[in-house]
Write an enzyme that holds these catalytic residues in place. Structure first.
Site, PDB file in Angstrom:
ATOM      1  N   ALA A 152       0.807  -1.223   0.000  1.00 43.36           N
ATOM      2  CA  ALA A 152       0.000   0.000   0.000  1.00 43.36           C
ATOM      3  C   ALA A 152       0.842   1.276   0.000  1.00 43.36           C
ATOM      4  O   ALA A 152       0.541   2.228  -0.734  1.00 43.36           O
ATOM      5  CB  ALA A 152      -0.938  -0.023   1.209  1.00 43.36           C
ATOM      6  N   CYS A 204       2.150 -11.884   5.090  1.00 40.10           N
ATOM      7  CA  CYS A 204       2.407 -11.143   3.855  1.00 40.10           C
ATOM      8  C   CYS A 204       3.703 -10.331   3.975  1.00 40.10           C
ATOM      9  O   CYS A 204       4.622 -10.709   4.731  1.00 40.10           O
ATOM     10  CB  CYS A 204       1.213 -10.259   3.496  1.00 40.10           C
ATOM     11  SG  CYS A 204       1.227  -9.724   1.754  1.00 40.10           S
ATOM     12  N   ASP A 218      -3.969  -2.434   4.310  1.00 43.51           N
ATOM     13  CA  ASP A 218      -4.229  -1.747   3.042  1.00 43.51           C
ATOM     14  C   ASP A 218      -5.250  -0.638   3.237  1.00 43.51           C
ATOM     15  O   ASP A 218      -5.189   0.383   2.559  1.00 43.51           O
ATOM     16  CB  ASP A 218      -4.700  -2.768   2.003  1.00 43.51           C
ATOM     17  CG  ASP A 218      -3.578  -3.724   1.650  1.00 43.51           C
ATOM     18  OD1 ASP A 218      -2.885  -3.506   0.649  1.00 43.51           O
ATOM     19  OD2 ASP A 218      -3.355  -4.675   2.430  1.00 43.51           O
TER      20      ASP A 218
HETATM   21  O1  LIG Z   1       2.186  -0.347   2.920  1.00 47.73           O
HETATM   22  P1  LIG Z   1       2.824  -1.622   3.343  1.00 47.73           P
HETATM   23  O2  LIG Z   1       2.954  -1.699   4.837  1.00 47.73           O
HETATM   24  O3  LIG Z   1       4.138  -1.888   2.643  1.00 47.73           O
HETATM   25  O4  LIG Z   1       1.880  -2.821   2.878  1.00 47.73           O
HETATM   26  C1  LIG Z   1       0.552  -2.919   3.365  1.00 47.73           C
HETATM   27  C2  LIG Z   1      -0.147  -4.081   2.769  1.00 47.73           C
HETATM   28  O5  LIG Z   1      -0.086  -4.031   1.330  1.00 47.73           O
HETATM   29  C3  LIG Z   1       0.009  -5.360   0.834  1.00 47.73           C
HETATM   30  O6  LIG Z   1      -0.942  -5.560  -0.189  1.00 47.73           O
HETATM   31  P2  LIG Z   1      -0.487  -6.040  -1.684  1.00 47.73           P
HETATM   32  O7  LIG Z   1       0.714  -6.915  -1.546  1.00 47.73           O
HETATM   33  O8  LIG Z   1      -0.217  -4.776  -2.474  1.00 47.73           O
HETATM   34  O9  LIG Z   1      -1.681  -6.791  -2.215  1.00 47.73           O
HETATM   35  C4  LIG Z   1      -0.179  -6.288   2.005  1.00 47.73           C
HETATM   36  O10 LIG Z   1      -1.533  -6.605   2.248  1.00 47.73           O
HETATM   37  C5  LIG Z   1       0.421  -5.448   3.114  1.00 47.73           C
HETATM   38  O11 LIG Z   1       0.036  -5.871   4.414  1.00 47.73           O
END
Ligand SMILES: O=P(O)(O)OC[C@H]1O[C@H](OP(=O)(O)O)[C@H](O)[C@@H]1O
Length: 359
Positions: free
Chosen positions: A53, A159, A228
């Site tokens: 995100a 994740c 997210d």
């Molecule tokens: O902003 P940061 O903390 O890096 O990530 C936040 C969230 O974004 C990701 O989504 P995806 O992998 O883009 O579907 C994960 O769900 C993770 O927990």
């Protein structure tokens, strides 16, 4: 632009993002005045070559700055139209992480001036400011989150979240020894990205499949995840599997800590809107070869209409963890019990928002 992308293999690439097929590119209905760099950024977000995100928000702000820089608009109104069109293209990539529209809205609200030159300068300045703030917020959040971690603690992750990892990084900088139990996180195995980062920091890592999480919770002092989107009632929208992990953690008495910069707060939820959960392509879960193998023995209808074969694959990318299963939401503005996050949301966003390009 389509939201369902075909990412056949969820291997982890050297740049820290999950690999995706070349054919995962999206159909962008291109306005010819939108910079190719914006279209490329949108494609990368949709295909998850750019993911997470915070990283998505950063890339979107950068793309708007490039659009502003490269625009050949001959009037202020045309410049504004192009910036809004670029924002819309970026917005339509993935629906769940609110950091994306929050970033677009923030940059467009800073687009001020009467001439193209003024608009260009203010937009680029605003985007740069946003990106610098984002980085600072993550550092600050990490320092706050690190206070919850004690020397010798074991953290279970789900994740890959840069906000969550920032807390571990700050704890390590404080001289604390931290160990991690890293959930693989099907279907894209983004736990591998987390494992690689933690090993770079020399953190001992135990990698487990998602189904083993409950067993290993007995060895964990914290569950630490990112987000997210966070809704006004304190619900946490995060990678699929977070809610089950949180329920199990509560049952085992392991506190659940959510690391989320305030850009993850979803202003629309203050007025009753729900957060759209992205449904991704089934090939992330089941390859076409495996699909054929499953159906081969079943005497399946071999008509060319594959949708009629009776086998449906669902692939939601996110789920919703209710506030009662979350102990703390750690932001750059401090840590909050989930139920009180709405107070911070009102302070930051006021009561109303529109679409980012209506800013
Ligand atoms: O902003 P940061 O903390 O890096 O990530 C936040 C969230 O974004 C990701 O989504 P995806 O992998 O883009 O579907 C994960 O769900 C993770 O927990």
């Amino acid at each position: 632009m389509t939201r369902d992308q075909s990412d056949a293999d969820a291997a982890v690439s050297a740049d820290g993002n999950a690999d995706v097929d070349a054919d995962a590119d999206v159909d962008v209905d291109v306005d010819r005045d939108i910079s190719p760099a914006v279209v490329e950024t949108a494609d990368d977000i949709a295909a998850m070559r750019t993911r997470g995100a915070a990283t998505i928000a950063d890339a979107a702000a950068d793309a708007l700055a490039i659009q502003a820089d490269q625009s050949e608009a001959d009037s202020a109104s045309e410049f504004r139209r192009q910036l809004r069109a670029a924002a819309k293209t970026l917005y339509e990539t993935r629906p769940t992480a609110v950091s994306l529209p929050n970033a677009l809205r923030y940059v467009l609200r800073g687009m001020e001036g009467e001439t193209v030159t003024e608009l260009r300068t203010t937009t680029i300045t605003r985007a740069d400011e946003f990106r610098a703030d984002l980085e600072q917020a993550q550092t600050k959040l990490g320092e706050i989150g690190a206070n919850r971690l004690r020397d010798g603690d074991v953290v279970m992750t789900h994740c890959h979240s840069t906000d969550a990892l920032s807390c571990i990084e700050a704890a390590l900088e404080d001289g604390k020894e931290i160990e991690a139990i890293v959930k693989e996180t099907r279907p894209r195995k983004q736990g591998h990205i987390t494992a690689r980062q933690l090993r770079e920091w020399d953190v001992p890592v135990t990698l487990v499949v998602d189904n083993a999480a409950r067993r290993y919770l007995d060895d964990a002092d914290h569950v630490l995840v990112g987000a997210d989107s966070i809704a006004a009632d304190g619900s946490v929208v995060n990678k699929i599997g977070t809610s089950g992990l949180a329920v199990n953690a509560r049952e085992r008495g392991v506190p659940v800590m959510v690391a989320a910069q305030t850009i993850k707060l979803h202003p629309d939820t203050m007025t009753g809107h729900t957060v759209e959960i992205e449904m991704r392509d089934e090939t992330e879960v089941l390859s076409s070869g495996d699909r054929t193998a499953i159906l081969a023995e079943a005497g399946a209808d071999d008509s060319p209409d594959a949708s009629d074969d009776g086998l449906t694959v669902e692939n939601p990318a996110f789920d919703v963890t209710p506030p009662r299963h979350v102990d703390a939401i750690v932001t750059e503005r401090g840590q909050f019990p989930p139920e009180s996050i709405v107070t911070l949301m009102r302070e930051l966003f006021g009561e109303t928002t529109g679409e980012p390009w209506e800013a």
